[in-house]
Motif scaffolding. Structure first.
Motif, PDB file in Angstrom:
ATOM      1  N   CYS A   1      -5.744   4.554   0.369  1.00  0.00           N
ATOM      2  CA  CYS A   1      -4.865   4.521   1.543  1.00  0.00           C
ATOM      3  C   CYS A   1      -5.262   5.607   2.533  1.00  0.00           C
ATOM      4  O   CYS A   1      -5.217   5.410   3.746  1.00  0.00           O
ATOM      5  CB  CYS A   1      -3.408   4.680   1.123  1.00  0.00           C
TER       6      CYS A   1
ATOM      7  N   ALA B   1       0.863  -1.184   0.000  1.00  0.00           N
ATOM      8  CA  ALA B   1       0.000   0.000   0.000  1.00  0.00           C
ATOM      9  C   ALA B   1       0.898   1.231   0.000  1.00  0.00           C
ATOM     10  O   ALA B   1       1.838   1.322   0.773  1.00  0.00           O
ATOM     11  CB  ALA B   1      -0.914   0.001   1.213  1.00  0.00           C
ATOM     12  N   CYS B   2       0.577   2.171  -0.905  1.00  0.00           N
ATOM     13  CA  CYS B   2       1.486   3.289  -1.160  1.00  0.00           C
ATOM     14  C   CYS B   2       1.432   4.354  -0.075  1.00  0.00           C
ATOM     15  O   CYS B   2       2.339   5.146   0.078  1.00  0.00           O
ATOM     16  CB  CYS B   2       1.167   3.896  -2.513  1.00  0.00           C
ATOM     17  N   ARG B   3       0.338   4.396   0.691  1.00  0.00           N
ATOM     18  CA  ARG B   3       0.121   5.447   1.720  1.00  0.00           C
ATOM     19  C   ARG B   3       0.043   6.826   1.090  1.00  0.00           C
ATOM     20  O   ARG B   3       0.277   7.838   1.773  1.00  0.00           O
ATOM     21  CB  ARG B   3       1.225   5.442   2.796  1.00  0.00           C
ATOM     22  N   SER B   4      -0.264   6.900  -0.191  1.00  0.00           N
ATOM     23  CA  SER B   4      -0.433   8.226  -0.813  1.00  0.00           C
ATOM     24  C   SER B   4      -1.442   8.162  -1.959  1.00  0.00           C
ATOM     25  O   SER B   4      -1.209   8.716  -3.021  1.00  0.00           O
ATOM     26  CB  SER B   4       0.915   8.774  -1.292  1.00  0.00           C
ATOM     27  N   CYS B   5      -2.561   7.446  -1.737  1.00  0.00           N
ATOM     28  CA  CYS B   5      -3.655   7.448  -2.716  1.00  0.00           C
ATOM     29  C   CYS B   5      -4.963   7.577  -1.926  1.00  0.00           C
ATOM     30  O   CYS B   5      -4.971   7.409  -0.704  1.00  0.00           O
ATOM     31  CB  CYS B   5      -3.637   6.170  -3.569  1.00  0.00           C
TER      32      CYS B   5
ATOM     33  N   CYS C   1      -5.704  -0.187  -2.268  1.00  0.00           N
ATOM     34  CA  CYS C   1      -4.694   0.775  -2.744  1.00  0.00           C
ATOM     35  C   CYS C   1      -4.566   0.693  -4.264  1.00  0.00           C
ATOM     36  O   CYS C   1      -4.459  -0.383  -4.842  1.00  0.00           O
ATOM     37  CB  CYS C   1      -3.339   0.482  -2.096  1.00  0.00           C
ATOM     38  N   THR C   2      -4.546   1.861  -4.888  1.00  0.00           N
ATOM     39  CA  THR C   2      -4.417   1.948  -6.352  1.00  0.00           C
ATOM     40  C   THR C   2      -3.131   1.279  -6.830  1.00  0.00           C
ATOM     41  O   THR C   2      -3.051   0.798  -7.952  1.00  0.00           O
ATOM     42  CB  THR C   2      -4.384   3.437  -6.768  1.00  0.00           C
TER      43      THR C   2
END
Ligand SMILES: [Zn+2]
Ligand SMILES: [Zn+2]
Length: 365
Positions: A104, A97-101, A112-113
């Motif tokens: 998230c 998970a990127c934590r910036s979408c 997550c994208t």
């Protein structure tokens, strides 16, 4: 000379190339693993047959239990704070998970994208080892890691990071209560896990499948009743049987893990008014189902879906295995064992249902 590792890469559907690369070092915040076991998930079959909507050229494999070969800078514990050392066996979320979408941002890490960005990376790029059907696997800092409980053998946990956690997520969405009745549609790996998890929650289980051996295994995992599609060939007969088993009312809940769109409408009809159905494991877009939408709405049915899972579901999966490894024949879930150079056979035997669930053991011996 740096050490080298091997991975199985699918350049296009139906083809496998074994590629060798220098072993990378563990990324900061991540891990380098030696693959102990890589499960063959239903998705691998879809990917290999070119039916997956996204994955057309990819490093094969996403289910894994690995042994820590190297800890990245700053890593001394798993996601739950359990100390981690070289040599420990771990399970990891197969996605990141990127934590910036936006997803998230809502805390919906399963959605997550960029969940599959790691797995989809070109293996020519460092750190090369993005799939689990490989001698090694690199865990990115954006994945989650859980140490295997001491009493859980790697082969038993091989499918924890996809199949089992996926079902834990689906059943959580059904909010089952002790004493309720659940219909499990399909008794492959996802179905057997559904049976076992529901029984542990004090739920009565009716298992449905077309393969007698799978229904026998469902009974070993605790199913109270079975419906053999070979004996009851029409949906109407099967729906009537569920109603007979529930005092004419219908089941409280159902989980459809058949992967067959036709099962959805049948599951809906097996439910009581106010019942809930979870659709899990059907990942092929374009799979359309015909069902009585008006009848469903009129009876107040709730439908939920589950794709991937939240990190906590993987931890719960491992704890479930630790509680039940001595009680249930969990070691029988994987009945096909293959070496790393037999990836094609492992997938073919899974697709042909020669085995219930196959796994590749790259470090055999
Ligand atoms: Zn999977
Ligand atoms: Zn994200």
């Amino acid at each position: 000379m740096p050490r080298r590792g091997t991975l199985a890469y699918m350049p296009s559907p139906g083809e496998v190339e074994y590629r060798e690369y220098d072993l990378p070092t563990a990324p900061a915040g991540g891990l380098l693993l030696e693959t102990l076991v890589a499960g063959v998930c239903g998705s691998e079959i879809h990917i290999f047959e070119g039916r997956h909507p996204v994955l057309k050229s990819v490093s094969l494999g996403h289910e894994i239990v690995g042994r820590v070969a190297e800890l990245g800078a700053g890593v001394s514990a798993d996601t739950a704070g359990t100390p981690l050392a070289v040599g420990d066996a771990v399970s990891v979320t197969y996605f990141r998970a990127c934590r910036s979408c936006p997803a998230c941002g809502r805390g919906e890490f399963a959605l997550c994208t960029h969940a599959l960005d790691g797995w989809l990376s070109d293996p020519e790029r460092e750190p090369h080892f993005f799939g689990t059907m490989a001698s090694h696997y690199v865990v990115d800092p954006r994945q989650w890691v859980f140490k295997l409980p001491e009493n859980v053998p790697p082969a038993v946990a091989a499918s924890a990071n996809c199949a089992l956690a996926q079902v834990v997520n689906g059943l959580e969405r059904l909010a089952l209560k002790a004493g309720e009745t659940l219909v499990v549609q399909g008794c492959g790996g996802l179905g057997l896990y559904s049976v076992a998890l529901a029984k542990e929650r004090g739920v009565r289980v009716i298992a449905v499948d077309a393969v007698a051996a799978r229904l026998e295994r469902a009974i070993e995992f605790g199913a109270d009743h079975t419906i053999d599609i070979g004996d009851l060939a029409t949906p109407g007969a099967r729906i009537a049987t569920v109603r007979e088993l529930t005092a004419g009312e219908g089941a409280d809940a159902a989980i459809d893990v058949t992967g067959a769109p036709a099962a959805f409408g049948e599951g809906i009809e097996m439910l009581r008014a106010g019942g809930r159905l979870a659709e899990v494991g059907l990942v092929l877009t374009g799979a359309e189902a015909t069902f009585d939408l008006g009848g469903m709405a009129r009876r107040g049915i709730t439908v939920v879906t589950a794709v991937r899972y939240e990190p906590r579901h993987l931890r719960e999966s491992l704890e479930f295995l630790a509680r039940n490894v001595d009680r249930l024949p969990l070691h029988l879930m994987i009945d096909g064992h293959y070496d790393l150079d037999q990836v094609e056979e492992a997938i073919a035997d899974s697709a042909g249902r020669k085995v219930t669930r196959a796994a590749v053991f790259p470090t055999a011996g």
